[in-house]
Design a protein around this motif. Structure first.
Motif, short mmCIF file in Angstrom:
data_model
loop_
_atom_site.label_atom_id
_atom_site.label_comp_id
_atom_site.label_asym_id
_atom_site.label_seq_id
_atom_site.Cartn_x
_atom_site.Cartn_y
_atom_site.Cartn_z
N ARG A 74 0.76 -1.45 -0.39
CA ARG A 74 -0.11 0.10 -0.17
C ARG A 74 0.99 1.19 0.01
NH1 ARG A 74 -0.66 3.60 3.58
NH2 ARG A 74 0.16 2.06 4.55
N LEU A 75 0.76 2.35 -1.47
CA LEU A 75 1.66 3.26 -1.13
C LEU A 75 1.05 4.55 -0.63
CD1 LEU A 75 4.17 4.84 -2.08
CD2 LEU A 75 3.73 5.35 -4.33
N GLY A 76 1.44 4.91 0.32
CA GLY A 76 0.95 6.35 0.87
C GLY A 76 2.49 7.49 1.05
N GLY A 77 2.41 7.97 1.24
CA GLY A 77 2.68 9.60 1.70
C GLY A 77 3.22 10.62 0.65
N ASP A 78 3.79 11.40 0.38
CA ASP A 78 4.45 12.58 -0.75
C ASP A 78 4.58 11.36 -2.02
OD1 ASP A 78 5.24 14.14 -1.80
OD2 ASP A 78 6.16 15.58 -0.75
N PRO A 79 3.46 11.92 -2.86
CA PRO A 79 3.52 11.17 -4.24
C PRO A 79 5.21 10.65 -5.13
CG PRO A 79 1.35 12.59 -3.81
CD PRO A 79 2.78 12.44 -3.06
N ARG A 80 6.01 12.43 -4.46
CA ARG A 80 6.63 12.25 -5.59
C ARG A 80 7.86 11.44 -5.13
NH1 ARG A 80 9.42 17.93 -3.46
NH2 ARG A 80 8.32 17.26 -1.20
N MET A 81 7.87 10.65 -4.05
CA MET A 81 8.13 9.26 -3.40
C MET A 81 8.35 7.74 -4.05
SD MET A 81 10.59 10.27 -1.08
CE MET A 81 10.21 11.87 0.17
N ARG A 82 6.82 7.85 -5.21
CA ARG A 82 6.36 6.96 -5.65
C ARG A 82 7.69 6.29 -5.95
NH1 ARG A 82 1.17 6.91 -7.11
NH2 ARG A 82 1.77 4.91 -8.43
N ASN A 83 8.38 6.46 -7.55
CA ASN A 83 9.65 6.03 -7.52
C ASN A 83 10.75 6.08 -7.43
OD1 ASN A 83 8.16 6.12 -10.24
ND2 ASN A 83 8.22 7.86 -10.64
N SER A 84 10.97 5.72 -5.85
CA SER A 84 12.12 6.14 -5.42
C SER A 84 12.39 5.15 -4.40
CB SER A 84 13.01 7.30 -4.31
OG SER A 84 12.35 8.32 -5.55
N TYR A 85 11.37 3.95 -4.60
CA TYR A 85 11.67 2.23 -3.63
C TYR A 85 11.75 1.42 -4.44
CZ TYR A 85 7.95 4.31 -0.27
OH TYR A 85 7.55 4.96 0.84
N PHE A 86 12.69 0.68 -3.49
CA PHE A 86 13.32 -0.49 -4.77
C PHE A 86 13.78 -2.00 -3.90
CE2 PHE A 86 15.20 3.12 -6.32
CZ PHE A 86 15.71 3.23 -7.70
N VAL A 87 13.45 -3.24 -3.71
CA VAL A 87 13.07 -4.24 -3.83
C VAL A 87 14.22 -4.52 -3.60
CG1 VAL A 87 12.21 -6.58 -3.55
CG2 VAL A 87 11.51 -4.67 -4.22
N ASN A 88 15.71 -5.51 -2.56
CA ASN A 88 17.03 -5.90 -2.79
C ASN A 88 16.41 -7.51 -1.89
OD1 ASN A 88 17.74 -2.72 -3.22
ND2 ASN A 88 16.68 -2.58 -0.92
N LEU A 89 17.11 -8.26 -3.08
CA LEU A 89 17.56 -9.32 -2.70
C LEU A 89 18.40 -10.06 -2.43
CD1 LEU A 89 15.22 -11.62 -4.95
CD2 LEU A 89 14.55 -10.76 -2.93
N GLN A 90 19.26 -9.94 -1.24
CA GLN A 90 20.58 -10.90 -0.93
C GLN A 90 20.64 -12.68 -1.33
OE1 GLN A 90 22.01 -10.72 2.93
NE2 GLN A 90 24.02 -10.23 2.23
N THR A 91 21.71 -13.24 -1.70
CA THR A 91 21.59 -14.36 -2.29
C THR A 91 22.49 -15.31 -1.15
OG1 THR A 91 23.41 -14.37 -4.15
CG2 THR A 91 20.55 -14.33 -4.14
N ASP A 92 22.77 -16.43 -0.88
CA ASP A 92 24.40 -16.68 0.06
C ASP A 92 24.99 -17.28 -0.72
OD1 ASP A 92 25.06 -18.41 2.13
OD2 ASP A 92 24.44 -20.06 1.95
#
Length: 228
Positions: free
Chosen positions: A112-130
């Motif tokens: 669920r995205l809230g907050g300032d709309p200017r933030m919407r393109n600054s989120y990233f998913v990060n995966l760390q493998t072994d």
């Protein structure tokens, strides 16, 4: 002779984020840890209004104020504008617990995205493998369809994640070792895009799924602008 059993294509729940115990499975960090001025909160949100449509009475809420400034004595020495959370490593007496997603095509996040709309393109998913290089992270930008604060499922093909190291794109890309996913997290990189203001992200669950479980067209192209 009987043939080998086909691989299991059923969805795998990597993490639910619906109880206080679930929240404890994650660690957080932001630029304030090294002298920045951003704020970060990560807690169980039991608001009926914000959880409407999520499928649960409680979900994780990642929120705060994204600020680009740093302490005066650290001007020019550090960079502000980031916050994030990720699952904690899961050690046991017999080695670390990792997730095998090699039979699944997509990472699925209910958000669920809230907050300032200017933030919407600054989120990233990060995966760390072994793997042997602990600073390696597989990264992909989060793309949201909704802009009304409602819940949505975001699907990202595992093959579209980009390998980074200490925030920089790795020149020689390799195939992700999907047999052993060590940690999963989300970061907000306001400093990269030069945006500041209040941010607010709800997280219900993180899963691995296949094409038959995708409820909208997935992302099909790699994002050349990635890199923390």
């Amino acid at each position: 002779m009987e043939g080998a059993n086909p691989p299991n294509r059923a969805p795998i729940t990597l993490f639910n984020l619906n109880t206080h115990e679930h929240i404890k499975e994650f660690a957080t960090g932001c630029d304030a840890d090294i002298g920045g001025t951003s704020t970060l909160n990560f807690e169980l949100d039991e608001s009926p209004e914000r959880n409407k449509g999520s499928g649960s009475a409680g979900t994780a809420r990642f929120w705060g104020e994204m600020r680009l400034g740093v302490r005066p004595d650290l001007q020019g020495r550090i960079r502000g504008g980031y916050a994030g959370f990720r699952s904690k490593p899961r050690p046991t007496l017999f080695g670390e617990v990792c997730d095998d997603v090699s039979n699944h095509q997509y990472l699925a996040l209910r958000l669920r995205l809230g907050g300032d709309p200017r933030m919407r393109n600054s989120y990233f998913v990060n995966l760390q493998t072994d793997g042997p290089i602990t600073t390696d992270l597989w990264q992909h930008r989060l793309y949201f369809k909704r802009n009304d604060g409602g819940w949505e499922d975001v699907f990202i093909p595992f093959e579209n994640f980009i390998l980074t190291n200490t925030g920089e794109l790795v020149q020689h890309q390799i195939t992700m070792f999907r047999e052993r996913i060590r940690t999963v997290g989300v970061s907000l990189l306001g400093g990269n895009s030069g945006v500041s203001g209040p941010y607010d992200l709800g997280i219900h669950s993180i899963r691995a799924v296949n094409e038959e479980d995708v409820t909208r067209p997935p992302l099909v192209e790699k994002d050349p602008s990635q890199g923390a």
